[in-house]
Write a protein that holds these residues in place. Structure first.
Motif, PDB file in Angstrom:
ATOM      1  N   ARG A  38       0.819  -1.215   0.000  1.00 40.57           N
ATOM      2  CA  ARG A  38       0.000   0.000   0.000  1.00 40.57           C
ATOM      3  C   ARG A  38       0.851   1.264   0.000  1.00 40.57           C
ATOM      4  N   ASN A  39       1.967   1.224   0.710  1.00 42.75           N
ATOM      5  CA  ASN A  39       2.834   2.405   0.755  1.00 42.75           C
ATOM      6  C   ASN A  39       3.558   2.637  -0.563  1.00 42.75           C
ATOM      7  N   LEU A  40       4.052   1.559  -1.187  1.00 44.50           N
ATOM      8  CA  LEU A  40       4.717   1.726  -2.486  1.00 44.50           C
ATOM      9  C   LEU A  40       3.724   2.186  -3.544  1.00 44.50           C
ATOM     10  N   ALA A  41       2.501   1.667  -3.468  1.00 46.93           N
ATOM     11  CA  ALA A  41       1.462   2.120  -4.409  1.00 46.93           C
ATOM     12  C   ALA A  41       1.229   3.615  -4.254  1.00 46.93           C
ATOM     13  N   THR A  42       1.207   4.074  -3.012  1.00 48.27           N
ATOM     14  CA  THR A  42       0.981   5.496  -2.743  1.00 48.27           C
ATOM     15  C   THR A  42       2.122   6.354  -3.284  1.00 48.27           C
ATOM     16  N   GLU A  43       3.353   5.904  -3.084  1.00 49.39           N
ATOM     17  CA  GLU A  43       4.522   6.681  -3.517  1.00 49.39           C
ATOM     18  C   GLU A  43       4.688   6.705  -5.032  1.00 49.39           C
ATOM     19  N   TRP A  44       4.400   5.579  -5.680  1.00 48.78           N
ATOM     20  CA  TRP A  44       4.767   5.447  -7.087  1.00 48.78           C
ATOM     21  C   TRP A  44       3.603   5.575  -8.060  1.00 48.78           C
ATOM     22  N   ALA A  45       2.394   5.783  -7.556  1.00 51.29           N
ATOM     23  CA  ALA A  45       1.240   5.914  -8.454  1.00 51.29           C
ATOM     24  C   ALA A  45       1.422   7.066  -9.440  1.00 51.29           C
ATOM     25  N   LYS A  46       2.061   8.136  -8.986  1.00 48.37           N
ATOM     26  CA  LYS A  46       2.257   9.308  -9.862  1.00 48.37           C
ATOM     27  C   LYS A  46       3.154   8.993 -11.052  1.00 48.37           C
ATOM     28  N   HIS A  47       3.874   7.879 -10.990  1.00 46.46           N
ATOM     29  CA  HIS A  47       4.726   7.458 -12.100  1.00 46.46           C
ATOM     30  C   HIS A  47       4.050   6.392 -12.970  1.00 46.46           C
ATOM     31  N   ASN A  48       2.740   6.217 -12.787  1.00 50.11           N
ATOM     32  CA  ASN A  48       1.980   5.207 -13.525  1.00 50.11           C
ATOM     33  C   ASN A  48       2.474   3.791 -13.213  1.00 50.11           C
ATOM     34  N   ILE A  49       2.808   3.560 -11.953  1.00 57.25           N
ATOM     35  CA  ILE A  49       3.187   2.237 -11.478  1.00 57.25           C
ATOM     36  C   ILE A  49       2.087   1.744 -10.540  1.00 57.25           C
ATOM     37  N   GLN A  50       1.588   0.549 -10.809  1.00 59.85           N
ATOM     38  CA  GLN A  50       0.580  -0.050  -9.943  1.00 59.85           C
ATOM     39  C   GLN A  50       1.245  -1.155  -9.102  1.00 59.85           C
ATOM     40  N   VAL A  51       1.072  -1.053  -7.797  1.00 65.86           N
ATOM     41  CA  VAL A  51       1.636  -2.031  -6.859  1.00 65.86           C
ATOM     42  C   VAL A  51       0.477  -2.697  -6.126  1.00 65.86           C
ATOM     43  N   ASN A  52       0.281  -3.966  -6.380  1.00 68.66           N
ATOM     44  CA  ASN A  52      -0.814  -4.709  -5.775  1.00 68.66           C
ATOM     45  C   ASN A  52      -0.308  -6.038  -5.221  1.00 68.66           C
ATOM     46  N   GLY A  53      -1.167  -6.738  -4.518  1.00 73.00           N
ATOM     47  CA  GLY A  53      -0.786  -8.012  -3.935  1.00 73.00           C
ATOM     48  C   GLY A  53      -1.796  -9.099  -4.242  1.00 73.00           C
ATOM     49  N   ILE A  54      -1.330 -10.330  -4.187  1.00 70.27           N
ATOM     50  CA  ILE A  54      -2.201 -11.502  -4.269  1.00 70.27           C
ATOM     51  C   ILE A  54      -2.051 -12.262  -2.956  1.00 70.27           C
ATOM     52  N   GLY A  55      -3.168 -12.607  -2.346  1.00 71.02           N
ATOM     53  CA  GLY A  55      -3.150 -13.392  -1.122  1.00 71.02           C
ATOM     54  C   GLY A  55      -3.727 -14.770  -1.386  1.00 71.02           C
ATOM     55  N   PRO A  56      -2.878 -15.756  -1.640  1.00 69.04           N
ATOM     56  CA  PRO A  56      -3.401 -17.104  -1.905  1.00 69.04           C
ATOM     57  C   PRO A  56      -4.003 -17.726  -0.642  1.00 69.04           C
ATOM     58  N   GLY A  57      -5.018 -18.546  -0.854  1.00 67.14           N
ATOM     59  CA  GLY A  57      -5.553 -19.362   0.220  1.00 67.14           C
ATOM     60  C   GLY A  57      -4.753 -20.646   0.331  1.00 67.14           C
ATOM     61  N   TYR A  58      -5.428 -21.744   0.591  1.00 69.82           N
ATOM     62  CA  TYR A  58      -4.755 -23.038   0.720  1.00 69.82           C
ATOM     63  C   TYR A  58      -4.802 -23.769  -0.623  1.00 69.82           C
ATOM     64  N   PHE A  59      -3.600 -24.069  -1.145  1.00 71.43           N
ATOM     65  CA  PHE A  59      -3.484 -24.623  -2.479  1.00 71.43           C
ATOM     66  C   PHE A  59      -2.871 -26.023  -2.473  1.00 71.43           C
ATOM     67  N   ALA A  60      -3.261 -26.783  -3.468  1.00 71.72           N
ATOM     68  CA  ALA A  60      -2.737 -28.138  -3.640  1.00 71.72           C
ATOM     69  C   ALA A  60      -1.389 -28.065  -4.338  1.00 71.72           C
ATOM     70  N   THR A  61      -0.319 -28.154  -3.574  1.00 68.35           N
ATOM     71  CA  THR A  61       1.040 -28.135  -4.105  1.00 68.35           C
ATOM     72  C   THR A  61       1.810 -29.315  -3.529  1.00 68.35           C
ATOM     73  N   SER A  62       3.053 -29.450  -3.967  1.00 64.76           N
ATOM     74  CA  SER A  62       3.881 -30.539  -3.443  1.00 64.76           C
ATOM     75  C   SER A  62       4.095 -30.389  -1.936  1.00 64.76           C
ATOM     76  N   GLN A  63       4.114 -29.146  -1.446  1.00 67.52           N
ATOM     77  CA  GLN A  63       4.324 -28.902  -0.026  1.00 67.52           C
ATOM     78  C   GLN A  63       3.143 -29.360   0.821  1.00 67.52           C
ATOM     79  N   THR A  64       1.938 -29.257   0.267  1.00 70.79           N
ATOM     80  CA  THR A  64       0.744 -29.636   1.035  1.00 70.79           C
ATOM     81  C   THR A  64       0.281 -31.063   0.757  1.00 70.79           C
ATOM     82  N   LYS A  65       0.942 -31.747  -0.171  1.00 70.99           N
ATOM     83  CA  LYS A  65       0.509 -33.099  -0.535  1.00 70.99           C
ATOM     84  C   LYS A  65       0.407 -34.051   0.652  1.00 70.99           C
TER      85      LYS A  65
END
Length: 260
Positions: free
Chosen positions: A169-196
């Motif tokens: 959120r802070n980087l988005a605030t600082e860099w929006a004026k430069h046409n840079i979008q800073v966002n995040g993805i929050g994954p839930g619980y996924f089927a991967t080799s780690q969770t197998k």
């Protein structure tokens, strides 16, 4: 559909050799982007590059630790020289240590914070310099449901991911004026080799996740591809400082609805 076309774009994706990072990189590559992926393990990097290239993607690999500012600066400069630019940065590299807070060595806590929070800061700072010059860029931080919820055994990870949410959120605030979008993805619980090992019938945690998720299943890695493409593309040009949770509805409810 041109809004989602990434042809001519260069995407730098850290830790994209397996699991969710690989799935997001594959999605971004399928939308036309040229891939630059990182790892700290040569064998995993070679295997991932072979996979991407077998899909017809243009992909190059770079070996370095995102927490090493000096080495990261050299590699980012090399990537920009070789590819001409970096349009998209996905800060995916991360670690987790499942230890009760009362027992966790401070050095382990610091390591998790360093990789999961300081690393994305270093990479974002380095890559944003070119984006600011070009007045265009997309930065995607891979956060977590632990950016919002507490849980035992993951205090360092949750602290890092909560910090990454606010860094986004802070980087988005600082860099929006430069046409840079800073966002995040929050994954839930996924089927991967780690969770197998825990995704087996009869395992209490497996049953808990299925019953806690309104969708009634674990996520598949490819479920993240669409969100990664969206946040990398022109379709998200007015989306900034947001965390999109791809979790099957877990954060929307106190429990899975009954069938009645």
């Amino acid at each position: 559909m041109n809004l989602f076309d990434l042809s001519g774009k260069v995407a730098l994706i850290t830790g994209a050799t397996h699991g969710l990072g690989l799935a997001m990189a594959e999605g971004i590559g399928s939308a036309g982007a040229e891939l630059a992926i990182t790892s700290t393990t040569p064998s995993k990097l070679d295997e991932a590059l072979e996979y991407y290239r077998s899909k017809g993607f243009k992909a190059e690999g770079y070996l370095f630790d995102v927490t090493n500012q000096t080495e990261a600066a050299k590699q980012v400069a090399l990537i920009e020289e070789k590819h001409g630019k970096i349009d998209i940065l996905v800060n995916n590299a991360g670690i987790i240590k499942r230890v009760l807070a009362i027992d966790m060595p401070v050095e382990d806590f610091r390591q998790v914070i360093d990789v999961d929070l300081v690393g994305p800061f270093i990479m974002s700072q380095l890559v944003a310099k070119g984006m600011i010059t070009r007045k265009s860029g997309k930065i995607i931080n891979i956060c977590s449901m632990m950016s919002e919820l507490g849980r035992d055994n993951v205090s360092a990870y949750a602290a890092a991911k909560g910090g990454l949410k606010m860094l986004t959120r802070n980087l988005a605030t600082e860099w929006a004026k430069h046409n840079i979008q800073v966002n995040g993805i929050g994954p839930g619980y996924f089927a991967t080799s780690q969770t197998k090992p825990i995704r087996v019938d009869g395992n209490p945690f497996n049953e808990f996740i299925i019953n806690r998720t309104p969708t009634g299943r674990w996520g598949n890695p490819e479920d993240l591809a669409g969100t990664a493409i969206f946040l990398s593309s022109e379709a998200s040009n007015f989306v900034n400082g947001q965390i999109i949770y791809v979790d099957g509805g877990i954060l929307a409810t106190i429990g899975k609805p009954s069938n009645e």
